[in-house]
Design a protein around this motif. Sequence first.
Motif, PDB file in Angstrom:
ATOM      1  N   LEU A 203       0.813  -1.199   0.000  1.00  0.00           N
ATOM      2  CA  LEU A 203       0.000   0.000   0.000  1.00  0.00           C
ATOM      3  C   LEU A 203       0.855   1.261   0.000  1.00  0.00           C
ATOM      4  O   LEU A 203       0.588   2.201  -0.742  1.00  0.00           O
ATOM      5  CB  LEU A 203      -0.929  -0.011   1.222  1.00  0.00           C
ATOM      6  CG  LEU A 203      -2.156   0.855   1.037  1.00  0.00           C
ATOM      7  CD1 LEU A 203      -2.935   0.412  -0.191  1.00  0.00           C
ATOM      8  CD2 LEU A 203      -3.044   0.762   2.253  1.00  0.00           C
ATOM      9  N   GLY A 206       2.708   1.301  -3.369  1.00  0.00           N
ATOM     10  CA  GLY A 206       1.932   0.880  -4.538  1.00  0.00           C
ATOM     11  C   GLY A 206       1.381   2.019  -5.368  1.00  0.00           C
ATOM     12  O   GLY A 206       0.972   1.814  -6.498  1.00  0.00           O
ATOM     13  N   GLY A 207       1.328   3.221  -4.817  1.00  0.00           N
ATOM     14  CA  GLY A 207       0.920   4.371  -5.612  1.00  0.00           C
ATOM     15  C   GLY A 207      -0.569   4.649  -5.635  1.00  0.00           C
ATOM     16  O   GLY A 207      -0.992   5.702  -6.089  1.00  0.00           O
ATOM     17  N   GLY A 208      -1.408   3.754  -5.176  1.00  0.00           N
ATOM     18  CA  GLY A 208      -2.847   4.023  -5.214  1.00  0.00           C
ATOM     19  C   GLY A 208      -3.654   2.782  -4.966  1.00  0.00           C
ATOM     20  O   GLY A 208      -3.094   1.721  -4.685  1.00  0.00           O
ATOM     21  N   PRO A 209      -4.973   2.902  -5.069  1.00  0.00           N
ATOM     22  CA  PRO A 209      -5.837   1.773  -4.710  1.00  0.00           C
ATOM     23  C   PRO A 209      -5.695   0.553  -5.615  1.00  0.00           C
ATOM     24  O   PRO A 209      -6.190  -0.510  -5.269  1.00  0.00           O
ATOM     25  CB  PRO A 209      -7.253   2.355  -4.796  1.00  0.00           C
ATOM     26  CG  PRO A 209      -7.133   3.624  -5.541  1.00  0.00           C
ATOM     27  CD  PRO A 209      -5.730   4.107  -5.409  1.00  0.00           C
ATOM     28  N   ASP A 210      -5.000   0.682  -6.754  1.00  0.00           N
ATOM     29  CA  ASP A 210      -4.751  -0.514  -7.560  1.00  0.00           C
ATOM     30  C   ASP A 210      -3.910  -1.513  -6.786  1.00  0.00           C
ATOM     31  O   ASP A 210      -3.994  -2.712  -7.002  1.00  0.00           O
ATOM     32  CB  ASP A 210      -4.000  -0.145  -8.846  1.00  0.00           C
ATOM     33  CG  ASP A 210      -4.937   0.494  -9.853  1.00  0.00           C
ATOM     34  OD1 ASP A 210      -6.155   0.423  -9.619  1.00  0.00           O
ATOM     35  OD2 ASP A 210      -4.455   1.056 -10.838  1.00  0.00           O
ATOM     36  N   THR A 212      -4.040  -2.742  -3.933  1.00  0.00           N
ATOM     37  CA  THR A 212      -4.739  -3.187  -2.737  1.00  0.00           C
ATOM     38  C   THR A 212      -4.538  -4.686  -2.560  1.00  0.00           C
ATOM     39  O   THR A 212      -4.736  -5.441  -3.502  1.00  0.00           O
ATOM     40  CB  THR A 212      -6.242  -2.899  -2.873  1.00  0.00           C
ATOM     41  OG1 THR A 212      -6.423  -1.496  -2.914  1.00  0.00           O
ATOM     42  CG2 THR A 212      -7.011  -3.453  -1.687  1.00  0.00           C
TER      43      THR A 212
ATOM     44  N   VAL B 188       1.243  10.899  -5.251  1.00  0.00           N
ATOM     45  CA  VAL B 188       2.451  10.070  -5.283  1.00  0.00           C
ATOM     46  C   VAL B 188       2.086   8.663  -4.844  1.00  0.00           C
ATOM     47  O   VAL B 188       2.372   7.687  -5.509  1.00  0.00           O
ATOM     48  CB  VAL B 188       3.533  10.636  -4.333  1.00  0.00           C
ATOM     49  CG1 VAL B 188       4.728   9.691  -4.280  1.00  0.00           C
ATOM     50  CG2 VAL B 188       3.962  12.017  -4.767  1.00  0.00           C
ATOM     51  N   THR B 189       1.454   8.567  -3.694  1.00  0.00           N
ATOM     52  CA  THR B 189       1.038   7.274  -3.193  1.00  0.00           C
ATOM     53  C   THR B 189      -0.027   7.454  -2.115  1.00  0.00           C
ATOM     54  O   THR B 189      -0.248   8.561  -1.621  1.00  0.00           O
ATOM     55  CB  THR B 189       2.239   6.458  -2.675  1.00  0.00           C
ATOM     56  OG1 THR B 189       1.862   5.077  -2.577  1.00  0.00           O
ATOM     57  CG2 THR B 189       2.720   6.932  -1.322  1.00  0.00           C
ATOM     58  N   VAL B 190      -0.677   6.359  -1.794  1.00  0.00           N
ATOM     59  CA  VAL B 190      -1.733   6.343  -0.791  1.00  0.00           C
ATOM     60  C   VAL B 190      -1.249   5.422   0.327  1.00  0.00           C
ATOM     61  O   VAL B 190      -0.942   4.265   0.068  1.00  0.00           O
ATOM     62  CB  VAL B 190      -3.035   5.783  -1.394  1.00  0.00           C
ATOM     63  CG1 VAL B 190      -4.150   5.763  -0.363  1.00  0.00           C
ATOM     64  CG2 VAL B 190      -3.457   6.587  -2.613  1.00  0.00           C
TER      65      VAL B 190
END
Lengths: 509, 326
Positions: A203, A206-210, A212, B188-190
């Motif tokens: 997470l 990973g850069g984002g909700p993709d 997950t 950038v990121t979550v």
Amino acid sequence: MARGAGALIPLAVAAVVGLVILASLAAVLGHGGAASVSAADWAAVRFTVGQAAVSAALSCVLAIPVARALTRRRFAGRQAIIALLGAPFLLPVITAVFGVVAIYGRSGVLNRAFEAVGLPAFSLYGPQGVVLAQVFLNMPLAVRMMLNGWAAIPAERLRLAGALGFGPGAVWRHLEKPMLATVLPGAALAIFVICLTSFAVALTLGGGPDATTVELSIYQAIRYEFDLPKAALLAAVQFGLCAAALALTWAATGAPGFGAGLDRAALPPAPRGWRRPGDALAVGLALVFVASPLVAVLGRGLWHLTDLPPQIWQAAGRSILIALPSGVLATAGALALALAPNRWAEGVAMLPLAASSLVIGTGLFLLLVPPFRPGALALPVTLAVNAALTLPFAYRALRPEALALRADYGRLTEALGIAGWARLRRIILPRLRRPLGFAMGVTVALSMGDLGVIALFADERSATLPLMVQRLMGAYRMDQAAAAALVLAGLGFSAFLAFDLWGRRNADA
Amino acid sequence: MRSLILAAGIVSLGQSALAETPVLSVLTYDSFVSEWGPGPAIEKAFEADCACDLQFVGAGDGAALLSRVRLEGAATEADVVLGLDTNLTAAAAATGLFAPHGQTPDLSLPVAWDDATFLPYDWGWFAFVHNRDFAAPASFEALAVSDARIVIQDPRSSTPGLGLLMWVKAAHGDRAGEVWAALADNIVTVTPGWSEAYGLFLEGEADMVLSYTTSPAYHLIAEEDDSKTAALFDEGHYMQVEVMGKLAGTDQPDLADRFLAFMLSDAAQEILPTTNWMYPAREPASGLPKGFETLIQPGTSLLLPAAEAEALRGAAIEEWRAALAR
């Protein structure tokens, strides 16, 4: 101890491990409510499996030349490099992530160098960053597991190979390839499953909700939706994936069969020519790759060690108090399972790897909290869960050589009627000393660093060191958190080194 | 396993032997309990004249707290739960485990407060924190067209992450999905939690991080560093209101009431701004700590009613995920 009783020990270990893992899962599943798994959850399953498979494959493939070079070359600092390879895997995950960020991040060393020479920036955040961090964490582990495999090739075979004038190709075909066939699938399986259940790495980088993972879906189901059956269902999916991977490795694992040797030391042939600089390059690259984030972690924490509040040392004491017995329990349990002739023992031993610590924690909470108070359970539950969760690593370290022990000495031992304590003391402990030391080192260090379930139970008086790191970060104190994480990593690494050195003393060729 | 049960038994025996003074058990999030949070000072001040033993029990973060309350259900030993926010109170109230607070304190929130079950003890505005030398955008739309790089938290695992989701929803309503899609290339990121995001920002990985307007006060007051500030957004700023509630099953109802009232007294409210780094829910007579006057002051305060936030959450998370998927 009669032989019948000896056969009961692995059963008892399996029962305890199964109870902790499956009873907690059942408790979560049986809490009531309807489970529904959404399309987004399946997307998470796909991402999870994909990143774990790529990370495991890369870690293992990259580890082969490094392990081979370390086996067949002797040079100053070799032992230090082997010891260092134990470090990344033992770092608290968030510390390791920040180490990776310091090197490969937007303001990291690499991108500053790229900028200086006019190269385009490397973006860490995305699937590439997740895999990079997983390989940093797990490739050294694969090297260590393979080194044990190489060391298990008897000197007699190596000398025979020398007498027959085997070239590097023939050594690979007749000795190294069959050896790797017994070690590689297990190493890949362990790394695949570790990557399967990690969620902070995926997470954060990973850069984002993709990016997950299933573990995040479990987190969401428990924390926000309070849909416990869904969490249990997702945990069961995770077990299913692990079981499928286990079945695959069973199909792929070769049988051991080098036969017994006289335990004399012998070096595998060290080929000359281009293979010499090739080996140097493999070790050099691995060293830079592994050491650079570690140096960053060290540099980040070192200056703030003196700012640490005294509570850190109490928490450190508590962590040691949990880690030592937990490591002993895990290693002893793993030894019993590794010596068991049955295949189910491997399934049980790998079961905890696929477990979601949030589901275990929640399940144990449901099972135990009435009648017990959560605060009173914090340390014993953490100890027991850490022992169960680290057992697979001890098992992985012990299994190949336990198998070889059975193949080489099993009949002789039985013919001589050596059983029970005598067998343990005279046959097993001396012959498995190296993997036992490694197993103790890994389990103690992992129990120290793992946040596991403590957060669910801890009160103000039972915080462990990893929880303190988290609390410092939550209170804006990132510098002190880095220093506390360094203390944690230092303690874990020292424990690992001490046990590992004990194991390798007189045992390493 | 046996030694585990034995050990647990011994510890609980030890604790029941001490149970002569009344014990008030307050379930809260972990960073409240920590040595660097308000917990220790609050405990000392309250115990000074309550003739009781105040025990804080930490349970992860805000969302973990609600899950803990639901796990323990009516059997809980906790008397008070402290640390939920308004995005979670509807779900918390729906458990039926909480009792009305029955108090009418004189609050200094920028919005009206009429919740009969939960009382606020502190609050803050969400904001993007950045270094003073960075030219920050002044709205979500300006942010989306700029090349500013931000780190945010996942709404599925973090309360600030969920707060940001509600902020975009409250400010842009049906256009929230579009706004997220436009923001995608700035992210950038979550991260799973606040601290990973804030840590990445401090390491220089992003220009701005989702945090609070009060975050720069930590750097200014605790570290004498005035290099951090927060970006003022034209849409207004969404609020996080942190609340506490009394459990209906408490065996110390009077002590619990007294604790709720104490948390809104000057003694407690003076502790919160420089330990929890939030605004006090009722400004104490001594005012705000020196340094707070330097913080940005949003013109508009946004806050969705608890029931609406609860109803919106599932769809808003889906919208967020779809907009950020590549």
